[in-house]
Design a protein around this motif. Sequence first.
Motif, PDB file in Angstrom:
ATOM      1  N   PHE A  27       0.838  -1.200   0.000  1.00  0.00           N
ATOM      2  CA  PHE A  27       0.000   0.000   0.000  1.00  0.00           C
ATOM      3  C   PHE A  27       0.878   1.257   0.000  1.00  0.00           C
ATOM      4  CE2 PHE A  27      -2.117   3.369   2.458  1.00  0.00           C
ATOM      5  CZ  PHE A  27      -3.188   3.631   1.620  1.00  0.00           C
ATOM      6  N   GLY A  28       1.911   1.268   0.823  1.00  0.00           N
ATOM      7  CA  GLY A  28       2.820   2.410   0.875  1.00  0.00           C
ATOM      8  C   GLY A  28       3.532   2.639  -0.447  1.00  0.00           C
ATOM      9  N   CYS A  31       1.225   4.254  -2.788  1.00  0.00           N
ATOM     10  CA  CYS A  31       1.128   5.680  -2.450  1.00  0.00           C
ATOM     11  C   CYS A  31       2.273   6.447  -3.106  1.00  0.00           C
ATOM     12  CB  CYS A  31       1.155   5.883  -0.931  1.00  0.00           C
ATOM     13  SG  CYS A  31      -0.358   5.363  -0.093  1.00  0.00           S
ATOM     14  N   ARG A  32       3.455   5.853  -3.144  1.00  0.00           N
ATOM     15  CA  ARG A  32       4.594   6.499  -3.798  1.00  0.00           C
ATOM     16  C   ARG A  32       4.330   6.700  -5.289  1.00  0.00           C
ATOM     17  NH1 ARG A  32      11.061   5.439  -3.307  1.00  0.00           N
ATOM     18  NH2 ARG A  32      11.611   6.556  -5.193  1.00  0.00           N
ATOM     19  N   GLU A  34       1.234   7.056  -6.679  1.00  0.00           N
ATOM     20  CA  GLU A  34       0.133   8.010  -6.830  1.00  0.00           C
ATOM     21  C   GLU A  34       0.522   9.434  -6.453  1.00  0.00           C
ATOM     22  OE1 GLU A  34      -2.909   7.709  -8.076  1.00  0.00           O
ATOM     23  OE2 GLU A  34      -2.772   5.562  -8.479  1.00  0.00           O
ATOM     24  N   ASP A  35       1.225   9.576  -5.351  1.00  0.00           N
ATOM     25  CA  ASP A  35       1.640  10.905  -4.876  1.00  0.00           C
ATOM     26  C   ASP A  35       3.036  10.803  -4.268  1.00  0.00           C
ATOM     27  OD1 ASP A  35       1.977  13.471  -3.968  1.00  0.00           O
ATOM     28  OD2 ASP A  35       0.391  13.372  -2.462  1.00  0.00           O
ATOM     29  N   VAL A 147       6.818   5.035   4.235  1.00  0.00           N
ATOM     30  CA  VAL A 147       5.829   3.957   4.167  1.00  0.00           C
ATOM     31  C   VAL A 147       5.316   3.653   5.568  1.00  0.00           C
ATOM     32  CG1 VAL A 147       5.535   1.473   3.739  1.00  0.00           C
ATOM     33  CG2 VAL A 147       6.632   2.924   2.013  1.00  0.00           C
ATOM     34  N   ILE A 150       2.909   6.356   6.677  1.00  0.00           N
ATOM     35  CA  ILE A 150       1.631   6.231   5.984  1.00  0.00           C
ATOM     36  C   ILE A 150       0.801   5.122   6.608  1.00  0.00           C
ATOM     37  CG2 ILE A 150       0.547   5.513   3.807  1.00  0.00           C
ATOM     38  CD1 ILE A 150       2.886   7.023   2.369  1.00  0.00           C
ATOM     39  N   THR A 154      -2.854   5.167   8.908  1.00  0.00           N
ATOM     40  CA  THR A 154      -4.086   4.550   8.417  1.00  0.00           C
ATOM     41  C   THR A 154      -4.557   3.372   9.263  1.00  0.00           C
ATOM     42  OG1 THR A 154      -2.879   3.083   6.900  1.00  0.00           O
ATOM     43  CG2 THR A 154      -3.574   5.223   6.034  1.00  0.00           C
TER      44      THR A 154
END
Length: 157
Positions: A27-28, A31-32, A34-35, A147, A150, A154
């Motif tokens: 997931f982390g 995220c890298r 996507e943003d 990571v 993040i 969450t």
Amino acid sequence: MEFEHLVEVNLLDDPAVPDLTREEVWFGLLCRAEDPRPFLPGLESCEVLTRSETALTRRLNFGKVQIFDAVRWQAMDWICFESAATAEHPSGRLTISLEQPEPDSAALFLRFAYRTGLSETAGDDAKYADYVRSAYHQSDLDTVKVVRMIVESTRTD
């Protein structure tokens, strides 16, 4: 220049640091993709230009310098960032692979493998090879920290 190394995600000898699961680390890494701003100091913005189930293309804005790259992945296994050379930026590819020596083990590693347009043996590039390897290594340690932040932000437990 080619360079690779492992970074340990879960510090098995330090019980004060919570373990991350393979799913959380993945997931982390997404995220890298996507943003990437939390992962890349100096990055002002990122625009996703195209998207599919296993890839995207982006425009990264570092002030006056823009870099276009492609991100591809195989879920839960690896993610690859690849940019073409420009006048301001050499070409490069970073592949991050998740490695878990035993399927149910808490031992989890990220393998960072770099291939750049820099020469390790010729011209001015060769002078910077050790510096670049050191900078990449530090960036990769920071990636694991981001990571972890993040994931911790969450978690609902």
